[in-house]
Design an enzyme around this catalytic site. Structure first.
Site, PDB file in Angstrom:
ATOM      1  N   LYS A  84      28.075   3.738   3.842  1.00  0.00           N
ATOM      2  CA  LYS A  84      29.957   2.370   4.191  1.00  0.00           C
ATOM      3  C   LYS A  84      29.737   2.423   5.701  1.00  0.00           C
ATOM      4  CE  LYS A  84      31.668   3.074  -0.407  1.00  0.00           C
ATOM      5  NZ  LYS A  84      31.039   3.771  -0.637  1.00  0.00           N
ATOM      6  N   GLU A 112      34.476  13.601   8.608  1.00  0.00           N
ATOM      7  CA  GLU A 112      34.002  13.907   7.137  1.00  0.00           C
ATOM      8  C   GLU A 112      34.865  15.509   7.342  1.00  0.00           C
ATOM      9  OE1 GLU A 112      33.328  14.870   3.660  1.00  0.00           O
ATOM     10  OE2 GLU A 112      33.127  13.244   4.751  1.00  0.00           O
ATOM     11  N   CYS A 160      35.004   5.041  -6.536  1.00  0.00           N
ATOM     12  CA  CYS A 160      33.189   4.799  -7.870  1.00  0.00           C
ATOM     13  C   CYS A 160      33.603   4.914  -9.589  1.00  0.00           C
ATOM     14  CB  CYS A 160      32.044   5.536  -7.498  1.00  0.00           C
ATOM     15  SG  CYS A 160      32.115   7.220  -6.770  1.00  0.00           S
ATOM     16  N   ALA A 204      33.604   9.647   5.196  1.00  0.00           N
ATOM     17  CA  ALA A 204      32.713   8.648   5.813  1.00  0.00           C
ATOM     18  C   ALA A 204      31.461   9.076   4.933  1.00  0.00           C
ATOM     19  CB  ALA A 204      32.685   8.295   7.536  1.00  0.00           C
ATOM     20  N   ALA A 205      31.044  10.588   4.323  1.00  0.00           N
ATOM     21  CA  ALA A 205      29.793  10.553   4.616  1.00  0.00           C
ATOM     22  C   ALA A 205      29.348  10.720   3.273  1.00  0.00           C
ATOM     23  CB  ALA A 205      30.169  12.154   4.525  1.00  0.00           C
ATOM     24  N   PRO A 206      28.408  10.380   2.464  1.00  0.00           N
ATOM     25  CA  PRO A 206      26.500  10.103   3.449  1.00  0.00           C
ATOM     26  C   PRO A 206      26.293   9.217   4.946  1.00  0.00           C
ATOM     27  CG  PRO A 206      25.824   9.775   1.859  1.00  0.00           C
ATOM     28  CD  PRO A 206      27.665   9.846   1.616  1.00  0.00           C
ATOM     29  N   GLY A 207      27.328   8.285   4.640  1.00  0.00           N
ATOM     30  CA  GLY A 207      27.356   7.650   5.943  1.00  0.00           C
ATOM     31  C   GLY A 207      27.303   6.065   5.510  1.00  0.00           C
ATOM     32  N   ASP A 261      36.868   5.872   0.603  1.00  0.00           N
ATOM     33  CA  ASP A 261      36.428   5.164   0.076  1.00  0.00           C
ATOM     34  C   ASP A 261      36.524   7.115  -0.342  1.00  0.00           C
ATOM     35  OD1 ASP A 261      34.488   3.977  -1.937  1.00  0.00           O
ATOM     36  OD2 ASP A 261      32.993   5.913  -1.105  1.00  0.00           O
TER      37      ASP A 261
END
Length: 444
Positions: A115, A133, A230, A110-113, A177
């Site tokens: 999404k 995270e 990405c 999840a970091a940095p936040g 992600d």
């Protein structure tokens, strides 16, 4: 400074586009990149120099660059700076109606936040979002961004992904992600070109499979898995999805791309290429669990032992309160779904935050917690307010003197225009600044 060329082997060996498309992609990676922000759905923002991002209701391109660290509205969680392509996940949530009913969701990396703040803005208010995270330092950045976003239906954990095997069939939605080779950042972060190699692609692919293997037991029957990276290459994208489909009882879910011009379908999933789509490189695929029988979940009625005066404080200071819990020395605003998840799994995970800390008890007094200022449920008229101009606001965020404060003693909510920045406690001719030390602005 000498320009940094694209790594040799990237386009030739790891990009499956036709040759003419490879040339256009390479040219686009040496151009300026668009800057995107996503506005908070419940907090006002005075920006005027923006143009809408078509696939995200609160998304906007900035027409001119700015230093976000010197903007009090950014510190107050009125917007999040996010790469525009990644906001396309909103279309998945909307098209699959994942925002219509309460669900249990997980953002596993999840970091940095970015999404996580986006997802929690879209989900039903009775849902709960776990944000995990594995890195301790990055989990603290995640916590800051989620607290400033101000939603009470969040859980933040700092655990290895393998721990989630224990949560059998717990999540209706899992977003991964995944850590990747980062080819999609070649335009925005030129230095990343020097760190790329074919070996890093292979390493990331194996790591992605390990993460997904650990998470699959936690996906509920009919649950949705969104996998994203990405990067551009087929090994980490279509190759990973093909591996998933070969090893688990999953089916691919197609997305309607009619209103998403430039989004390109791969053999599996979808690509955002910067020469076609107004953002950086991004890939995502949507899969649905087609196997298993739903387990019988333990039904434990959430319980709370809040004293009546605490409940009265919460009711008078916050809107739409559905739950409150004791968390260390604080009282946290939560919803019933958060309470349920914590009761079921509190002994199995390391939780660093649940909901929004709103108050603590000091003797017979209830005092506001610094995080309470960022809750979008806070009633704006219950505290005496101190209004700061731009320079004073930056001084407050640096925990430097803001000048004399002419006010009666007590806790005051600090604002810059509509932006809630935190609290001060006025004591005679002086005051204490309660902005968290770890969030202090250090940029001069």
């Amino acid at each position: 400074m000498e320009p940094i060329p694209l790594p040799s082997g990237f386009l030739q060996e790891h990009c499956s586009l036709p040759q003419q498309e490879k040339i256009k992609l390479a040219e686009s990676l040496d151009k300026e990149y668009p800057i995107g922000i996503r506005k908070h759905p419940f907090k006002k923002l005075p920006f005027v120099h923006t143009t809408p991002i078509p696939w995200c209701a609160q998304g906007a391109y900035l027409l001119q660059k700015q230093n976000f660290a010197l903007d009090p509205f950014w510190h107050a969680g009125h917007y999040y700076v996010q790469e525009p392509s990644s906001m396309v996940l909103e279309q998945v949530i909307n098209q699959l109606s994942l925002n219509k009913n309460p669900i249990v969701a997980l953002d596993a990396c999840a970091a940095p936040g970015g999404k996580s703040t986006h997802l929690i803005s879209l989900l039903h208010h009775e849902s709960v979002l776990w944000c995990n995270e594995v890195s301790k330092s990055r989990s603290l950045i995640l916590q800051e961004n989620m607290v400033k976003w101000g939603f009470a239906n969040q859980i933040i954990t700092n655990n290895p992904v393998s721990r989630f095997k224990k949560l059998e069939q717990n999540f209706n939605l899992i977003l991964v992600d995944a850590p990747c080779s980062g080819e999609g950042m070649f335009r925005k972060d030129r230095q990343s070109r020097l760190e790329w190699s074919g070996a890093s692609v292979a390493h990331c692919s194996q790591r992605q499979q390990d993460i997904l293997s650990d998470l699959m037991p936690a996906l509920a029957p009919d649950g949705i898995l969104i996998y994203s990276t990405c990067t551009f290459n087929e090994v980490e994208n279509e190759g990973t999805v093909k591996w998933l489909l070969s090893n688990y009882n999953l089916g691919e879910v197609k997305i309607n791309t009619q209103h998403l011009p430039g989004l390109e379908a791969g053999s599996y999933g979808y690509h955002c290429y910067p020469h076609k789509f107004a953002g950086e490189g991004f890939y995502f695929a949507v899969l649905q669990n087609q196997g298993g029988v739903p387990r019988t979940k333990r039904k434990e009625k959430p319980q709370s032992s809040m004293a009546s005066h605490v409940r009265e404080y919460v009711k008078s200071h916050f809107n739409d309160v559905t739950g409150v819990m004791s968390h260390f020395e604080n009282f946290n605003l939560v919803n019933e779904a958060v309470l349920q998840q914590l009761r079921l799994f509190k002994d199995q995970f390391y939780f660093i935050n649940a909901g929004i800390a709103i108050a603590s008890q000091k003797g017979n007094r209830i005092v506001p917690h610094p995080h309470a200022a960022f809750s979008h449920q806070l009633k704006g008229d219950v505290f005496d307010c101190i209004f700061l101009d731009h320079l004073q606001a930056l001084a407050f965020l640096r925990k430097q003197p803001i000048g004399s404060v002419e006010s009666e003693n007590g806790y005051k909510l600090v604002l810059h225009e509509q932006a809630h920045l935190g609290f001060i406690n006025v004591i005679g001719t002086r005051y204490n600044n309660y902005f968290p030390d770890e969030w202090r602005l250090r940029l001069q």
